[in-house]
Scaffold this motif. Structure first.
Motif, PDB file in Angstrom:
ATOM      1  N   ASP A   1       0.520  -0.957  -0.025  1.00  0.00           N
ATOM      2  CA  ASP A   1      -0.277   0.210  -0.007  1.00  0.00           C
ATOM      3  C   ASP A   1       1.092   0.979  -0.196  1.00  0.00           C
ATOM      4  O   ASP A   1       0.481   2.539  -0.467  1.00  0.00           O
ATOM      5  N   THR A   2       1.707   1.176   0.547  1.00  0.00           N
ATOM      6  CA  THR A   2       2.573   2.084   0.881  1.00  0.00           C
ATOM      7  C   THR A   2       3.832   2.695  -0.071  1.00  0.00           C
ATOM      8  O   THR A   2       4.337   4.040  -0.292  1.00  0.00           O
ATOM      9  N   LEU A   3       4.025   1.657  -0.761  1.00  0.00           N
ATOM     10  CA  LEU A   3       5.709   1.778  -1.731  1.00  0.00           C
ATOM     11  C   LEU A   3       5.144   2.936  -3.141  1.00  0.00           C
ATOM     12  O   LEU A   3       6.506   3.424  -3.303  1.00  0.00           O
ATOM     13  N   PRO A   4       4.044   2.677  -3.056  1.00  0.00           N
ATOM     14  CA  PRO A   4       3.590   3.984  -4.387  1.00  0.00           C
ATOM     15  C   PRO A   4       3.937   5.243  -3.449  1.00  0.00           C
ATOM     16  O   PRO A   4       4.798   6.466  -3.773  1.00  0.00           O
TER      17      PRO A   4
ATOM     18  N   LEU B   1      18.739   5.746 -12.696  1.00  0.00           N
ATOM     19  CA  LEU B   1      18.932   4.794 -11.174  1.00  0.00           C
ATOM     20  C   LEU B   1      18.018   3.338 -11.675  1.00  0.00           C
ATOM     21  O   LEU B   1      17.068   3.318 -12.392  1.00  0.00           O
ATOM     22  N   GLU B   2      18.992   2.858 -10.449  1.00  0.00           N
ATOM     23  CA  GLU B   2      19.143   1.519 -10.250  1.00  0.00           C
ATOM     24  C   GLU B   2      18.627   1.556  -9.401  1.00  0.00           C
ATOM     25  O   GLU B   2      19.440   1.827  -8.358  1.00  0.00           O
ATOM     26  N   LEU B   3      17.323   0.888  -8.575  1.00  0.00           N
ATOM     27  CA  LEU B   3      16.945   0.535  -6.958  1.00  0.00           C
ATOM     28  C   LEU B   3      17.585  -0.840  -6.702  1.00  0.00           C
ATOM     29  O   LEU B   3      16.574  -1.612  -7.749  1.00  0.00           O
ATOM     30  N   ARG B   4      17.726  -1.218  -5.603  1.00  0.00           N
ATOM     31  CA  ARG B   4      18.079  -2.315  -5.328  1.00  0.00           C
ATOM     32  C   ARG B   4      17.144  -2.245  -4.221  1.00  0.00           C
ATOM     33  O   ARG B   4      16.765  -1.234  -3.518  1.00  0.00           O
ATOM     34  N   TYR B   5      16.774  -4.102  -3.694  1.00  0.00           N
ATOM     35  CA  TYR B   5      15.947  -3.673  -2.427  1.00  0.00           C
ATOM     36  C   TYR B   5      15.809  -5.656  -2.354  1.00  0.00           C
ATOM     37  O   TYR B   5      15.485  -6.640  -3.837  1.00  0.00           O
TER      38      TYR B   5
ATOM     39  N   VAL C   1       7.458  -6.642  -6.877  1.00  0.00           N
ATOM     40  CA  VAL C   1       7.916  -6.042  -8.118  1.00  0.00           C
ATOM     41  C   VAL C   1       7.241  -5.254  -9.288  1.00  0.00           C
ATOM     42  O   VAL C   1       7.739  -4.367  -9.338  1.00  0.00           O
ATOM     43  N   ALA C   2       6.019  -6.050  -9.086  1.00  0.00           N
ATOM     44  CA  ALA C   2       5.289  -5.309  -9.801  1.00  0.00           C
ATOM     45  C   ALA C   2       4.536  -3.923  -9.766  1.00  0.00           C
ATOM     46  O   ALA C   2       4.724  -3.006 -10.446  1.00  0.00           O
ATOM     47  N   ILE C   3       4.460  -3.643  -8.669  1.00  0.00           N
ATOM     48  CA  ILE C   3       4.062  -2.452  -7.909  1.00  0.00           C
ATOM     49  C   ILE C   3       5.447  -1.474  -7.905  1.00  0.00           C
ATOM     50  O   ILE C   3       5.346  -0.557  -8.668  1.00  0.00           O
ATOM     51  N   VAL C   4       6.448  -1.600  -7.548  1.00  0.00           N
ATOM     52  CA  VAL C   4       7.738  -0.805  -7.289  1.00  0.00           C
ATOM     53  C   VAL C   4       7.673  -0.613  -9.048  1.00  0.00           C
ATOM     54  O   VAL C   4       8.144   0.951  -9.817  1.00  0.00           O
TER      55      VAL C   4
ATOM     56  N   GLN D   1       5.520  -0.458 -11.580  1.00  0.00           N
ATOM     57  CA  GLN D   1       4.495   0.151 -12.321  1.00  0.00           C
ATOM     58  C   GLN D   1       4.932   2.588 -11.650  1.00  0.00           C
ATOM     59  O   GLN D   1       5.031   3.080 -12.159  1.00  0.00           O
ATOM     60  N   ALA D   2       5.000   1.701 -10.293  1.00  0.00           N
ATOM     61  CA  ALA D   2       5.023   3.100  -9.102  1.00  0.00           C
ATOM     62  C   ALA D   2       6.546   4.131 -10.245  1.00  0.00           C
ATOM     63  O   ALA D   2       6.196   5.359  -9.998  1.00  0.00           O
ATOM     64  N   THR D   3       7.640   3.493 -10.834  1.00  0.00           N
ATOM     65  CA  THR D   3       8.416   4.056 -10.650  1.00  0.00           C
ATOM     66  C   THR D   3       8.291   4.890 -12.243  1.00  0.00           C
ATOM     67  O   THR D   3       9.124   5.350 -12.463  1.00  0.00           O
ATOM     68  N   GLN D   4       7.261   4.304 -13.346  1.00  0.00           N
ATOM     69  CA  GLN D   4       6.886   5.027 -14.169  1.00  0.00           C
ATOM     70  C   GLN D   4       6.017   6.698 -14.128  1.00  0.00           C
ATOM     71  O   GLN D   4       4.435   6.853 -13.976  1.00  0.00           O
ATOM     72  N   VAL D   5       7.092   7.623 -13.945  1.00  0.00           N
ATOM     73  CA  VAL D   5       5.871   8.897 -14.021  1.00  0.00           C
ATOM     74  C   VAL D   5       6.363  10.289 -14.651  1.00  0.00           C
ATOM     75  O   VAL D   5       8.167  10.256 -14.882  1.00  0.00           O
TER      76      VAL D   5
END
Length: 347
Positions: free
Chosen positions: A69-72, A91-95, A118-121, A123-127
């Motif tokens: 819920d909060t990742l976006p 940017l490469e985001l790792r986690y 992974v899908a939420i992250v 989709q959220a990075t497409q700004v």
């Protein structure tokens, strides 16, 4: 025009302290009572730690609130700051996706939920208003069981539209008793066509030569030029790039001052080993990428030519940068084309 690339930034450590504090004020009564005023939280969150393990404990503070819920919410603010204040083009985001799943569930249930994270992250990075190219690196973890780490490798291979590579994290001193296991996982990753990096040679306790052949980039790697410079010719031959994160080594007690990195840069440049300057945990440090550059320059660790070489190396070694040139070169070409067109019109 965004000009820079950051190849080593953790999702957990990317949340700047004021945004995290505001989240706690609104949603976490315990943390809000513990830190009623922002300055106290900033001092706690960004102060230096004695060891890498102590430093990594801070990640758990953020991981528990980075949920489906909060990742976006957190990612949008991360991207906004990276574009506006850091001029990032890439940017490469790792986690570790497993650590963003509910810990009351069974291991198999949490593994099944990782793809959703992974899908939420992704989709959220497409700004659209902040056009940065962003890809994910999924981290195996030194304190997770083999079954989870293998599932992370499989997930990375199955979600290549979001994921560009795998990593191993969790404190490099903890690899020793499972070294053969991690070698096998990297061999498996290569068999799946995955690109690889790994937290290695960050501290004197994390120097495992056995893992080096399986890495295309080396997460940190500063102990190689500091203590094992005889390895540098082979690193150069394999075209491996060090992901050097300057402020981290002060925050973890690995180095006493930034100038100690001069040996790292000098020996790498002499040996022909590329370095990409990165932030690692920009939020934990409250230091953005341009300030990492500035600190290295003002403390005479590197000069401007070396800085430019490191900035170019970051794009050259980026796992998902889609162009042959860094953005500054693309912009120069665009301006030259416009200049030629204007001259033709004026004629």
């Amino acid at each position: 025009m965004a000009l820079y690339a950051d190849l080593h930034r953790h999702l957990g450590g990317s949340v700047v302290p004021r945004i995290l504090w505001r989240y706690f004020k609104r949603h976490d009564v315990e943390m809000a009572q513990r830190f009623p005023e922002y300055p106290g939280f900033e001092e706690f969150y960004t102060r230096e730690r004695k060891t890498l393990d102590e430093y990594l404990e801070l990640h758990t503070l953020v991981e528990k609130v980075q949920t489906e819920d909060t990742l976006p919410y957190f990612i949008y603010r991360l991207i906004r700051g990276a574009y506006i204040f850091e001029n990032l083009a890439y940017l490469e985001l790792r986690y570790t996706p497993y650590l963003r799943t509910p810990d009351h569930l069974s291991q198999s249930e949490r593994i099944d939920l990782m793809a959703n994270i992974v899908a939420i992250v992704g989709q959220a990075t497409q700004v659209k208003e902040y056009p940065i190219i962003i890809s994910q690196i999924l981290c195996m973890h030194s304190r997770l069981p083999y079954e989870v780490n293998k599932a992370i490798v499989d997930l990375a291979a199955s979600m290549g539209h979001y994921v560009c590579a795998i990593d191993v994290a969790g404190g490099d001193s903890h690899y020793a008793e499972r070294l053969e296991e991690f070698v096998g996982l990297y061999q498996y990753a290569h068999s799946l066509g995955l690109k690889t990096t790994g937290h290695l040679y960050e501290t004197p306790h994390g120097c495992y030569r056995e893992l080096l052949p399986y890495l295309q980039r080396i997460g940190h790697g500063i102990q190689i030029p500091l203590k094992y410079p005889e390895l540098l010719p082979e690193i150069a031959r394999l075209n491996q790039c060090l992901e050097v994160c300057p402020t981290t080594y002060l925050k973890t007690g690995t180095l006493q001052n930034l100038h100690q990195l001069k040996v790292v840069f000098d020996r790498c440049f002499e040996a022909g080993v590329d370095i990409a300057i990165c932030t690692d945990n920009a939020g934990l440090h409250n230091v953005r990428l341009p300030f990492e550059y500035e600190n290295l320059l003002t403390q005479d660790v590197i000069d401007f030519d070396q800085l430019q070489a490191c900035q170019d190396a970051a794009f050259r070694h980026a796992f998902a940068w889609p162009y042959q040139q860094p953005p500054a070169s693309l912009l120069t070409g665009l301006l030259q084309d416009n200049s030629t067109t204007l001259s033709q019109v004026m004629a």
